[in-house]
Scaffold this motif. Structure first.
Motif, PDB file in Angstrom:
ATOM      1  N   VAL A   1      21.145  69.194 -13.860  1.00 29.96           N
ATOM      2  CA  VAL A   1      22.312  68.633 -13.181  1.00 29.96           C
ATOM      3  C   VAL A   1      23.453  68.571 -14.184  1.00 29.96           C
ATOM      4  O   VAL A   1      23.228  68.547 -15.401  1.00 29.96           O
ATOM      5  CB  VAL A   1      22.049  67.216 -12.613  1.00 29.96           C
ATOM      6  CG1 VAL A   1      20.949  67.244 -11.563  1.00 29.96           C
ATOM      7  CG2 VAL A   1      21.730  66.227 -13.722  1.00 29.96           C
ATOM      8  N   LEU A   2      24.672  68.529 -13.684  1.00 30.07           N
ATOM      9  CA  LEU A   2      25.815  68.291 -14.545  1.00 30.07           C
ATOM     10  C   LEU A   2      25.817  66.839 -15.001  1.00 30.07           C
ATOM     11  O   LEU A   2      25.383  65.944 -14.276  1.00 30.07           O
ATOM     12  CB  LEU A   2      27.114  68.582 -13.793  1.00 30.07           C
ATOM     13  CG  LEU A   2      27.441  70.040 -13.488  1.00 30.07           C
ATOM     14  CD1 LEU A   2      28.697  70.119 -12.630  1.00 30.07           C
ATOM     15  CD2 LEU A   2      27.639  70.846 -14.773  1.00 30.07           C
ATOM     16  N   VAL A   3      26.324  66.609 -16.200  1.00 32.58           N
ATOM     17  CA  VAL A   3      26.478  65.244 -16.691  1.00 32.58           C
ATOM     18  C   VAL A   3      27.968  64.933 -16.841  1.00 32.58           C
ATOM     19  O   VAL A   3      28.773  65.815 -17.135  1.00 32.58           O
ATOM     20  CB  VAL A   3      25.758  65.026 -18.035  1.00 32.58           C
ATOM     21  CG1 VAL A   3      24.264  65.178 -17.868  1.00 32.58           C
ATOM     22  CG2 VAL A   3      26.280  65.989 -19.100  1.00 32.58           C
ATOM     23  N   PRO A   4      28.338  63.678 -16.629  1.00 28.51           N
ATOM     24  CA  PRO A   4      29.732  63.278 -16.867  1.00 28.51           C
ATOM     25  C   PRO A   4      30.069  63.370 -18.356  1.00 28.51           C
ATOM     26  O   PRO A   4      29.195  63.188 -19.195  1.00 28.51           O
ATOM     27  CB  PRO A   4      29.754  61.817 -16.394  1.00 28.51           C
ATOM     28  CG  PRO A   4      28.589  61.694 -15.455  1.00 28.51           C
ATOM     29  CD  PRO A   4      27.536  62.597 -16.035  1.00 28.51           C
ATOM     30  N   PRO A   5      31.335  63.656 -18.656  1.00 22.38           N
ATOM     31  CA  PRO A   5      32.397  63.956 -17.697  1.00 22.38           C
ATOM     32  C   PRO A   5      32.359  65.428 -17.320  1.00 22.38           C
ATOM     33  O   PRO A   5      32.184  66.291 -18.182  1.00 22.38           O
ATOM     34  CB  PRO A   5      33.662  63.624 -18.494  1.00 22.38           C
ATOM     35  CG  PRO A   5      33.298  63.940 -19.910  1.00 22.38           C
ATOM     36  CD  PRO A   5      31.833  63.600 -20.050  1.00 22.38           C
ATOM     37  N   ALA A   6      32.497  65.724 -16.053  1.00 18.57           N
ATOM     38  CA  ALA A   6      32.489  67.112 -15.588  1.00 18.57           C
ATOM     39  C   ALA A   6      33.583  67.303 -14.558  1.00 18.57           C
ATOM     40  O   ALA A   6      33.919  66.375 -13.816  1.00 18.57           O
ATOM     41  CB  ALA A   6      31.128  67.474 -14.994  1.00 18.57           C
ATOM     42  N   ARG A   7      34.124  68.508 -14.526  1.00 16.78           N
ATOM     43  CA  ARG A   7      35.191  68.851 -13.591  1.00 16.78           C
ATOM     44  C   ARG A   7      34.748  70.013 -12.717  1.00 16.78           C
ATOM     45  O   ARG A   7      34.172  70.982 -13.204  1.00 16.78           O
ATOM     46  CB  ARG A   7      36.471  69.250 -14.337  1.00 16.78           C
ATOM     47  CG  ARG A   7      37.055  68.170 -15.231  1.00 16.78           C
ATOM     48  CD  ARG A   7      38.253  68.682 -16.022  1.00 16.78           C
ATOM     49  NE  ARG A   7      37.868  69.759 -16.950  1.00 16.78           N
ATOM     50  CZ  ARG A   7      38.335  70.992 -16.883  1.00 16.78           C
ATOM     51  NH1 ARG A   7      39.172  71.346 -15.918  1.00 16.78           N
ATOM     52  NH2 ARG A   7      37.945  71.901 -17.769  1.00 16.78           N
ATOM     53  N   LEU A   8      35.025  69.914 -11.432  1.00 22.63           N
ATOM     54  CA  LEU A   8      34.791  71.003 -10.491  1.00 22.63           C
ATOM     55  C   LEU A   8      36.131  71.456  -9.947  1.00 22.63           C
ATOM     56  O   LEU A   8      37.185  70.943 -10.335  1.00 22.63           O
ATOM     57  CB  LEU A   8      33.870  70.528  -9.365  1.00 22.63           C
ATOM     58  CG  LEU A   8      32.540  69.899  -9.799  1.00 22.63           C
ATOM     59  CD1 LEU A   8      31.750  69.429  -8.588  1.00 22.63           C
ATOM     60  CD2 LEU A   8      31.722  70.874 -10.638  1.00 22.63           C
ATOM     61  N   ALA A   9      36.098  72.431  -9.062  1.00 24.27           N
ATOM     62  CA  ALA A   9      37.340  72.910  -8.464  1.00 24.27           C
ATOM     63  C   ALA A   9      37.971  71.822  -7.598  1.00 24.27           C
ATOM     64  O   ALA A   9      37.320  70.836  -7.221  1.00 24.27           O
ATOM     65  CB  ALA A   9      37.064  74.161  -7.632  1.00 24.27           C
ATOM     66  N   ASP A  10      39.250  71.999  -7.293  1.00 24.20           N
ATOM     67  CA  ASP A  10      39.989  71.074  -6.424  1.00 24.20           C
ATOM     68  C   ASP A  10      40.030  69.665  -6.992  1.00 24.20           C
ATOM     69  O   ASP A  10      40.044  68.672  -6.242  1.00 24.20           O
ATOM     70  CB  ASP A  10      39.375  71.045  -5.013  1.00 24.20           C
ATOM     71  CG  ASP A  10      39.436  72.402  -4.325  1.00 24.20           C
ATOM     72  OD1 ASP A  10      40.445  73.111  -4.532  1.00 24.20           O
ATOM     73  OD2 ASP A  10      38.496  72.748  -3.606  1.00 24.20           O
ATOM     74  N   ASP A  11      40.062  69.549  -8.312  1.00 24.99           N
ATOM     75  CA  ASP A  11      40.188  68.249  -8.984  1.00 24.99           C
ATOM     76  C   ASP A  11      39.026  67.306  -8.690  1.00 24.99           C
ATOM     77  O   ASP A  11      39.159  66.084  -8.801  1.00 24.99           O
ATOM     78  CB  ASP A  11      41.508  67.567  -8.610  1.00 24.99           C
ATOM     79  CG  ASP A  11      42.717  68.341  -9.120  1.00 24.99           C
ATOM     80  OD1 ASP A  11      42.611  68.902 -10.230  1.00 24.99           O
ATOM     81  OD2 ASP A  11      43.737  68.386  -8.418  1.00 24.99           O
ATOM     82  N   VAL A  12      37.873  67.836  -8.287  1.00 26.11           N
ATOM     83  CA  VAL A  12      36.676  67.024  -8.099  1.00 26.11           C
ATOM     84  C   VAL A  12      36.081  66.730  -9.484  1.00 26.11           C
ATOM     85  O   VAL A  12      36.003  67.606 -10.340  1.00 26.11           O
ATOM     86  CB  VAL A  12      35.641  67.761  -7.230  1.00 26.11           C
ATOM     87  CG1 VAL A  12      34.311  67.020  -7.217  1.00 26.11           C
ATOM     88  CG2 VAL A  12      36.172  67.909  -5.814  1.00 26.11           C
ATOM     89  N   VAL A  13      35.670  65.475  -9.689  1.00 23.24           N
ATOM     90  CA  VAL A  13      35.111  65.091 -10.978  1.00 23.24           C
ATOM     91  C   VAL A  13      33.759  64.414 -10.786  1.00 23.24           C
ATOM     92  O   VAL A  13      33.423  63.938  -9.699  1.00 23.24           O
ATOM     93  CB  VAL A  13      36.053  64.147 -11.745  1.00 23.24           C
ATOM     94  CG1 VAL A  13      37.366  64.836 -12.058  1.00 23.24           C
ATOM     95  CG2 VAL A  13      36.298  62.860 -10.959  1.00 23.24           C
TER      96      VAL A  13
END
Length: 253
Positions: A193-205
């Motif tokens: 899984v992704l761990v914070p801090p992570a950024r996705l498209a459309d400014d999703v965090v």
């Protein structure tokens, strides 16, 4: 996203997570870039110090993925290297080098080695978290994703002494299991899984609702509350003719 590590009762140790996270996730003036990178690195090192092995992942490039794969099915969600399982590490020097060399990269943590992750729809996860804390049950780190998922980090059951007791994360992709516990995915051996801090498209965090300083609980202590919340969420979604199978990832690449 979550309102920070102190959002829920039982999370009094606010540390600096909720203040530091926006420093990296938001687009900042150039003169603040170094401060933002330092905050990002601090978060990653704290996660590794808690025993969660990390590896670099892709990041959003406009509306696509930094991997430049045409039609990437999981943009900004997947590891950079196909050797991510052996590459994953908690070594401070290695993580510092990766973060310095790849300043925009997200990071994944490989599950089934030290920890597992129970991945549920955000609304169901919030309801379950409130119930668990009210009942005095120890809850470990919890992350929220702006695209509607909540991740509960637990101790692993990915390497049991009896192989028949291994519950792979693929099980919840089977129709019979999804009907029984809709929207619930168990990330164990062979997943990430992704761990914070992570950024996705459309400014999703993706950010911490409860930080990695919380000890990892046995997943079975959380499972009943999560399964009940997911079932209730699915029933309410069905009554409103909504899609209750919100995306759990990673998907097959």
């Amino acid at each position: 996203m979550g309102d920070g590590i102190g959002r829920y009762r039982g999370t009094e140790s606010r540390l600096s997570w909720e203040n530091r996270l926006p420093q990296w996730l938001r687009r900042r003036p150039r003169e603040d870039a170094a401060e933002g990178e330092s905050a990002r690195l601090d978060l990653l090192l704290a996660t590794a110090a808690a025993g969660l092995p990390l590896a670099p992942a892709a990041y959003p490039a406009g509306y696509s993925c930094s991997c430049e794969r045409i039609g990437c099915p999981t943009p900004a969600r997947h590891p950079v290297s196909f050797a991510w399982q052996t590459q994953s590490t908690t070594d401070r020097d290695t993580i510092e080098r990766w973060a310095d060399d790849q300043p925009e990269a997200n990071f994944i943590t490989a599950t089934g080695m030290v920890h597992d992750v129970l991945d549920v729809p955000l609304e169901a996860g919030r309801a379950a978290l409130e119930r668990l804390l009210a009942e005095g049950i120890d809850v470990g780190p919890v992350a929220e994703s702006g695209d509607g998922r909540m991740l509960f980090f637990t101790a692993t059951r990915g390497t049991p002494e009896v192989e028949d007791e291994w519950w792979p994360c693929e099980l919840d992709c089977h129709p019979e299991t999804m009907d029984e516990h809709p929207g619930l995915r168990w990330h164990s051996r062979g997943s990430y899984v992704l761990v914070p801090p992570a950024r996705l498209a459309d400014d999703v965090v993706i950010s911490w609702a409860r930080g990695p300083e919380h000890p990892l609980p046995d997943p079975l202590t959380l499972l009943e509350a999560l399964a009940d919340a997911c079932t209730k969420y699915a029933q309410e979604a069905d009554s409103q003719d909504l899609d209750h199978h919100s995306v759990a990832w990673p998907l097959s690449r």
